[in-house]
Design an enzyme around this catalytic site. Structure first.
Site, PDB file in Angstrom:
ATOM      1  N   TYR A 170      39.576  58.974  65.803  1.00 30.30           N
ATOM      2  CA  TYR A 170      39.275  58.001  66.897  1.00 30.30           C
ATOM      3  C   TYR A 170      40.024  56.927  66.654  1.00 30.30           C
ATOM      4  CZ  TYR A 170      36.522  54.872  70.066  1.00 30.30           C
ATOM      5  OH  TYR A 170      36.150  54.171  70.961  1.00 30.30           O
ATOM      6  N   THR A 214      25.620  50.711  74.584  1.00 27.71           N
ATOM      7  CA  THR A 214      25.161  51.733  75.552  1.00 27.71           C
ATOM      8  C   THR A 214      23.807  52.312  75.143  1.00 27.71           C
ATOM      9  OG1 THR A 214      26.497  53.529  74.235  1.00 27.71           O
ATOM     10  CG2 THR A 214      27.691  52.208  76.353  1.00 27.71           C
ATOM     11  N   ASP A 225      33.257  62.663  86.123  1.00 30.94           N
ATOM     12  CA  ASP A 225      32.445  63.021  84.904  1.00 30.94           C
ATOM     13  C   ASP A 225      32.449  64.406  84.819  1.00 30.94           C
ATOM     14  OD1 ASP A 225      30.397  60.904  83.217  1.00 30.94           O
ATOM     15  OD2 ASP A 225      29.987  62.914  83.175  1.00 30.94           O
ATOM     16  N   LYS A 231      42.649  56.180  70.219  1.00 32.46           N
ATOM     17  CA  LYS A 231      42.794  54.737  70.608  1.00 32.46           C
ATOM     18  C   LYS A 231      43.959  54.180  70.279  1.00 32.46           C
ATOM     19  CE  LYS A 231      39.042  55.425  73.002  1.00 32.46           C
ATOM     20  NZ  LYS A 231      39.014  55.494  74.364  1.00 32.46           N
TER      21      LYS A 231
END
Length: 248
Positions: free
Chosen positions: A157, A192, A37, A161
């Site tokens: 985005y 999330t 991370d 993707k």
């Protein structure tokens, strides 16, 4: 059952959200996990969770869009666990600065491409030789429902993707001879903590997702299948996880 017993998984973006859920699920099923991370504190906290539950994990910190950083992350993971059997590329994501091609800034476009697409490429580039040496591997790349169906308002985005999806199919063909499988998860909305904060129950997405929006554990369960030997004959697949939104 320990469906990943004896295997080592490297999860990018493992400190939060989908990545964190996958780390915990993999460890629960017996995998040793390298938690990568950008935020060292986030990675460290997830590792503490794994260890407290009796699993094995190590944190590594770095930027998937920087080659030197990727080299260091992979090397640190190999030093800890001697190899990599599973690679889950979860690092990345969009931002509110995204938009239509006529409106979004070029800086935002290249930032998104560099993290989401180039970052996935770099991780695969560095881990595939390790998997070849080990004789097998499972790579799980995260695309998006936006790359599969037409949507509005996030063209950077969507482009990144879409690139991940197409590149993954090509990789599946390229590395099948080495027993390295490459598959794609294409989630829709995933609740999330960050997403749930602004998508309330009255949001139209709840109507479009006829089974309801996914939660991180749903993505982790699908990732577990793709990581395990249960999917040993599955490669080049693009698996939607959208609560039925794409058939609405």
């Amino acid at each position: 059952m320990e469906r990943l017993a004896g295997k080592t998984a490297l999860v990018t973006g493992g400190g939060n959200g989908i990545g964190r859920a996958c780390v915990l699920r993999f460890a629960e099923e017996g995998a040793r996990v390298i938690v990568a991370d950008f935020n060292p504190d986030a990675a460290g906290k997830v590792v503490e969770e794994v260890v407290a539950a009796g699993g094995e994990a190590v944190p590594v910190t770095g930027d998937v869009s920087d080659e030197t950083s990727v080299d260091q992350m992979v090397a640190a993971g190999i030093e800890a666990f001697s190899g990599v059997d599973i690679l889950l590329n979860s690092a990345g994501g969009g931002s509110t600065a995204d938009g239509a091609v006529t409106d979004l800034s070029l800086d935002e476009f290249w930032r998104t491409i560099r993290v989401d697409l180039f970052g996935t490429l770099m991780m695969c580039r560095k881990v595939i030789p390790v998997m070849k040496e080990g004789g097998a591997g499972s790579i799980i790349n995260i695309s998006s429902l936006r790359a599969v169906i037409g949507t509005e308002g996030a063209d950077a985005y969507t482009a990144s993707k879409g690139g991940v999806l197409a590149m993954s199919r090509a990789m599946a063909m390229q590395w099948a001879k080495d027993n390295i499988r490459v598959n794609v998860m294409a989630p829709g909305v995933v609740l999330t903590e960050r997403v749930a904060a602004f998508i309330k129950p009255d949001n139209p997405i709840y109507q479009k997702s006829i089974l309801g929006p996914a939660e991180p554990i749903d993505v982790a369960n699908l990732a577990l299948y793709l990581a395990s030997d249960e999917s040993r004959r599955v490669t080049g697949a693009v698996m939607r996880l959208d609560g039925g939104a794409s058939i609405y």
